[in-house]
Design a protein around this motif. Structure first.
Motif, PDB file in Angstrom:
ATOM      1  N   ARG A 199       0.823  -1.209   0.000  1.00 47.35           N
ATOM      2  CA  ARG A 199       0.000   0.000   0.000  1.00 47.35           C
ATOM      3  C   ARG A 199       0.862   1.267   0.000  1.00 47.35           C
ATOM      4  NH1 ARG A 199      -5.764  -0.675   3.046  1.00 47.35           N
ATOM      5  NH2 ARG A 199      -6.233  -2.765   2.316  1.00 47.35           N
ATOM      6  N   GLU A 200       1.967   1.246   0.739  1.00 49.08           N
ATOM      7  CA  GLU A 200       2.885   2.391   0.712  1.00 49.08           C
ATOM      8  C   GLU A 200       3.316   2.675  -0.722  1.00 49.08           C
ATOM      9  OE1 GLU A 200       5.093   4.418   2.672  1.00 49.08           O
ATOM     10  OE2 GLU A 200       3.787   4.299   4.419  1.00 49.08           O
ATOM     11  N   SER A 201       3.726   1.628  -1.429  1.00 48.07           N
ATOM     12  CA  SER A 201       4.185   1.778  -2.808  1.00 48.07           C
ATOM     13  C   SER A 201       3.051   2.252  -3.715  1.00 48.07           C
ATOM     14  CB  SER A 201       4.752   0.451  -3.310  1.00 48.07           C
ATOM     15  OG  SER A 201       5.115   0.526  -4.673  1.00 48.07           O
ATOM     16  N   ARG A 202       1.891   1.663  -3.554  1.00 51.15           N
ATOM     17  CA  ARG A 202       0.741   1.994  -4.396  1.00 51.15           C
ATOM     18  C   ARG A 202       0.276   3.429  -4.186  1.00 51.15           C
ATOM     19  NH1 ARG A 202      -2.714   1.960  -8.588  1.00 51.15           N
ATOM     20  NH2 ARG A 202      -4.871   1.423  -8.108  1.00 51.15           N
ATOM     21  N   PHE A 203       0.126   3.829  -2.941  1.00 50.83           N
ATOM     22  CA  PHE A 203      -0.460   5.130  -2.656  1.00 50.83           C
ATOM     23  C   PHE A 203       0.528   6.279  -2.844  1.00 50.83           C
ATOM     24  CE2 PHE A 203      -3.406   2.708   0.437  1.00 50.83           C
ATOM     25  CZ  PHE A 203      -4.236   2.348  -0.614  1.00 50.83           C
ATOM     26  N   ARG A 204       1.789   6.022  -2.591  1.00 48.69           N
ATOM     27  CA  ARG A 204       2.770   7.103  -2.746  1.00 48.69           C
ATOM     28  C   ARG A 204       3.151   7.314  -4.205  1.00 48.69           C
ATOM     29  NH1 ARG A 204       3.659   9.492   1.475  1.00 48.69           N
ATOM     30  NH2 ARG A 204       3.604   8.532   3.548  1.00 48.69           N
ATOM     31  N   ALA A 205       3.119   6.256  -4.990  1.00 48.18           N
ATOM     32  CA  ALA A 205       3.414   6.366  -6.428  1.00 48.18           C
ATOM     33  C   ALA A 205       4.702   7.146  -6.672  1.00 48.18           C
ATOM     34  CB  ALA A 205       2.241   7.033  -7.147  1.00 48.18           C
ATOM     35  N   GLY A 206       5.723   6.843  -5.856  1.00 46.64           N
ATOM     36  CA  GLY A 206       7.015   7.483  -6.032  1.00 46.64           C
ATOM     37  C   GLY A 206       7.186   8.793  -5.293  1.00 46.64           C
ATOM     38  N   ARG A 207       6.124   9.313  -4.682  1.00 40.42           N
ATOM     39  CA  ARG A 207       6.235  10.571  -3.933  1.00 40.42           C
ATOM     40  C   ARG A 207       6.826  10.313  -2.555  1.00 40.42           C
ATOM     41  NH1 ARG A 207       0.948  10.828  -5.908  1.00 40.42           N
ATOM     42  NH2 ARG A 207       0.210  10.166  -3.862  1.00 40.42           N
ATOM     43  N   ALA A 208       7.701  11.187  -2.127  1.00 37.75           N
ATOM     44  CA  ALA A 208       8.282  11.077  -0.782  1.00 37.75           C
ATOM     45  C   ALA A 208       7.255  11.520   0.254  1.00 37.75           C
ATOM     46  CB  ALA A 208       9.537  11.937  -0.676  1.00 37.75           C
ATOM     47  N   PRO A 209       7.300  10.962   1.459  1.00 39.87           N
ATOM     48  CA  PRO A 209       6.400  11.427   2.522  1.00 39.87           C
ATOM     49  C   PRO A 209       6.660  12.893   2.842  1.00 39.87           C
ATOM     50  CG  PRO A 209       7.507   9.377   3.147  1.00 39.87           C
ATOM     51  CD  PRO A 209       8.189   9.876   1.921  1.00 39.87           C
ATOM     52  N   LEU A 210       5.614  13.603   3.266  1.00 33.33           N
ATOM     53  CA  LEU A 210       5.804  14.980   3.721  1.00 33.33           C
ATOM     54  C   LEU A 210       6.624  14.976   5.006  1.00 33.33           C
ATOM     55  CD1 LEU A 210       2.241  16.504   3.139  1.00 33.33           C
ATOM     56  CD2 LEU A 210       4.264  16.670   1.671  1.00 33.33           C
ATOM     57  N   ASP A 211       7.438  15.990   5.175  1.00 32.71           N
ATOM     58  CA  ASP A 211       8.306  16.087   6.351  1.00 32.71           C
ATOM     59  C   ASP A 211       7.493  16.561   7.554  1.00 32.71           C
ATOM     60  OD1 ASP A 211      10.350  16.347   8.152  1.00 32.71           O
ATOM     61  OD2 ASP A 211      11.394  17.966   7.093  1.00 32.71           O
ATOM     62  N   LEU A 212       7.385  15.708   8.567  1.00 30.61           N
ATOM     63  CA  LEU A 212       6.612  16.043   9.763  1.00 30.61           C
ATOM     64  C   LEU A 212       7.441  16.712  10.846  1.00 30.61           C
ATOM     65  CD1 LEU A 212       4.440  12.813  10.249  1.00 30.61           C
ATOM     66  CD2 LEU A 212       3.866  14.897   8.998  1.00 30.61           C
TER      67      LEU A 212
END
Length: 212
Positions: free
Chosen positions: A112-125
């Motif tokens: 799911r991480e791979s599917r939903f992020r589609a190559g986008r990095a997580p936002l910096d918290l």
């Protein structure tokens, strides 16, 4: 009763923005984190109302052997893991059965991480307020893990916000979050879905649309 998840998100945003309520900008503009899949349509409405960025935070419930809907724990990114030992013992979960369930859910978390992020990095918290949004809380297992994950990722303040939760949800979750917001906290709570007229399963495509 909420019409659907988007309508619930609008009402949740109103609760978050209520006069005299939470200061959402004490650590800079907040970041809204939706829990997939059902939390994303709710989170999209919240993020729009707050003019805040939206990201996905993938956590996975660990269901009881033979009763997958009954949570006995949860896992999140970075190896975060919480087991309700009392619940696990009550359903007769062994160390081996828990390990099997955790392996399956860890694989699904990665997918799911791979599917939903589609190559986008997580936002910096780092140093930010994280508003974690789901379509509701039942046992609190996944929500608690999500809060711990946000802290581990650097959030300085964590707010857990949902349209509906049991009356004693804050006591159950304790210090997992710094603040809790729920639109409805009915005394007689059986399941999240009973508080929605439309509670159809959210698809991967709907999650991706919300994130876009």
């Amino acid at each position: 009763m909420f019409a659907d998840r988007a309508a619930a998100g609008k009402r949740l945003a109103e609760a978050l923005l209520a006069p005299g309520g939470l200061d959402l900008s004490s650590a800079g503009p907040p970041i809204v984190l939706g829990l997939p899949r059902g939390g994303l349509p709710v989170a999209r409405a919240v993020a729009d109302a707050l003019a805040a960025p939206l990201d996905v935070l993938v956590v996975r419930k660990l269901g009881a052997p033979g009763h997958a809907e009954y949570a006995i724990g949860a896992i999140g990114p970075g190896g975060i893991r919480v087991i309700d030992q009392e619940a696990a013992a009550a359903v007769g979960a062994t160390a081996d059965s828990l390990a099997d369930i955790e392996r399956q859910e860890a694989a699904e978390l990665v997918r799911r991480e791979s599917r939903f992020r589609a190559g986008r990095a997580p936002l910096d918290l780092a140093g930010r307020t994280a508003i974690i949004v789901d379509d509701g809380v039942a046992t609190g297992a996944t929500a608690g893990v999500a809060c711990r994950a946000a802290r581990a990722l650097g959030a300085s303040r964590v707010i857990l916000a949902v349209p509906v939760a049991p009356a004693a949800w804050v006591t159950r979750l304790g210090d997992a979050a710094d603040a809790y917001v729920a639109v409805e906290t009915p005394r007689h709570f059986w399941a999240v879905g009973q508080h929605y007229r439309d509670f159809r399963q959210t698809s991967d495509e709907e999650v991706l649309a919300a994130l876009r």
